[in-house]
Design a protein around this motif. Structure first.
Motif, PDB file in Angstrom:
ATOM      1  N   THR A  23      -6.897  27.199  11.022  1.00 21.52           N
ATOM      2  CA  THR A  23      -5.624  26.673  11.497  1.00 21.52           C
ATOM      3  C   THR A  23      -4.616  27.794  11.676  1.00 21.52           C
ATOM      4  O   THR A  23      -4.577  28.750  10.926  1.00 21.52           O
ATOM      5  CB  THR A  23      -5.052  25.626  10.519  1.00 21.52           C
ATOM      6  OG1 THR A  23      -4.887  26.227   9.249  1.00 21.52           O
ATOM      7  CG2 THR A  23      -5.936  24.413  10.412  1.00 21.52           C
ATOM      8  N   LYS A  28      -1.802  23.236  13.722  1.00 18.76           N
ATOM      9  CA  LYS A  28      -1.493  22.374  12.588  1.00 18.76           C
ATOM     10  C   LYS A  28      -1.053  21.015  13.108  1.00 18.76           C
ATOM     11  O   LYS A  28      -0.450  20.923  14.183  1.00 18.76           O
ATOM     12  CB  LYS A  28      -0.396  22.999  11.720  1.00 18.76           C
ATOM     13  CG  LYS A  28      -0.893  24.189  10.935  1.00 18.76           C
ATOM     14  CD  LYS A  28       0.176  24.710  10.016  1.00 18.76           C
ATOM     15  CE  LYS A  28      -0.381  25.907   9.247  1.00 18.76           C
ATOM     16  NZ  LYS A  28       0.621  26.520   8.402  1.00 18.76           N
ATOM     17  N   PRO A  29      -1.357  19.936  12.369  1.00 17.57           N
ATOM     18  CA  PRO A  29      -0.943  18.607  12.814  1.00 17.57           C
ATOM     19  C   PRO A  29       0.550  18.563  13.131  1.00 17.57           C
ATOM     20  O   PRO A  29       1.376  19.110  12.414  1.00 17.57           O
ATOM     21  CB  PRO A  29      -1.282  17.718  11.614  1.00 17.57           C
ATOM     22  CG  PRO A  29      -2.443  18.413  10.972  1.00 17.57           C
ATOM     23  CD  PRO A  29      -2.130  19.876  11.128  1.00 17.57           C
ATOM     24  N   VAL A  46      -1.885  17.829  18.463  1.00 17.35           N
ATOM     25  CA  VAL A  46      -2.704  18.095  17.278  1.00 17.35           C
ATOM     26  C   VAL A  46      -2.345  17.055  16.223  1.00 17.35           C
ATOM     27  O   VAL A  46      -1.181  16.916  15.854  1.00 17.35           O
ATOM     28  CB  VAL A  46      -2.456  19.522  16.741  1.00 17.35           C
ATOM     29  CG1 VAL A  46      -3.363  19.799  15.556  1.00 17.35           C
ATOM     30  CG2 VAL A  46      -2.659  20.559  17.834  1.00 17.35           C
ATOM     31  N   THR A  47      -3.355  16.321  15.754  1.00 16.97           N
ATOM     32  CA  THR A  47      -3.154  15.314  14.706  1.00 16.97           C
ATOM     33  C   THR A  47      -4.059  15.650  13.534  1.00 16.97           C
ATOM     34  O   THR A  47      -4.905  16.541  13.626  1.00 16.97           O
ATOM     35  CB  THR A  47      -3.493  13.898  15.210  1.00 16.97           C
ATOM     36  OG1 THR A  47      -4.901  13.815  15.449  1.00 16.97           O
ATOM     37  CG2 THR A  47      -2.730  13.548  16.475  1.00 16.97           C
ATOM     38  N   ALA A  48      -3.913  14.922  12.450  1.00 13.91           N
ATOM     39  CA  ALA A  48      -4.773  15.129  11.282  1.00 13.91           C
ATOM     40  C   ALA A  48      -6.222  14.761  11.598  1.00 13.91           C
ATOM     41  O   ALA A  48      -7.149  15.278  10.979  1.00 13.91           O
ATOM     42  CB  ALA A  48      -4.264  14.311  10.107  1.00 13.91           C
ATOM     43  N   THR A  57      -9.779  11.631  21.386  1.00 15.68           N
ATOM     44  CA  THR A  57      -9.679  12.599  20.297  1.00 15.68           C
ATOM     45  C   THR A  57     -10.877  13.542  20.327  1.00 15.68           C
ATOM     46  O   THR A  57     -12.025  13.097  20.409  1.00 15.68           O
ATOM     47  CB  THR A  57      -9.623  11.878  18.936  1.00 15.68           C
ATOM     48  OG1 THR A  57      -8.479  11.008  18.945  1.00 15.68           O
ATOM     49  CG2 THR A  57      -9.470  12.868  17.792  1.00 15.68           C
TER      50      THR A  57
END
Length: 91
Positions: A23, A28-29, A46-48, A57
């Motif tokens: 990352t 980063k989310p 960007v998501t978790a 996704t």
């Protein structure tokens, strides 16, 4: 010398989790990556759970870059300018 016991791996013993990419601030989310390609602006969030592009996704930047460019072999971090060489250049 003691002999090491060989362990046979089976599908049940392997992990199915996707490897986590390194990352950076850009990956980063909560971050948004924008790239223009062939006159069209492409936005990746960007998501978790991964990288969201056009409602789908993806697990890696490379997968997103392949979806955008249709090139069979492309570096996602280089395409989006998040690789070390791009960051050094100020890309």
């Amino acid at each position: 010398m003691a002999q090491k016991k060989k362990v046979k791996k089976t599908a049940a013993t392997r992990t199915t989790a996707l490897p986590r990419a390194r990352t950076t601030a850009a990956t980063k989310p909560g971050a948004t990556l924008t790239r223009e390609f062939k006159g069209k602006k492409h936005v990746v969030k960007v998501t978790a759970d991964g990288l969201v592009y056009c409602g789908k996704t993806y697990a890696t930047l490379t997968a997103v870059a392949k979806a955008i460019t249709k090139y069979p072999s492309i570096s996602g971090p280089r395409f989006f300018g998040t690789d070390a060489a791009s960051r050094k250049k100020g890309g």
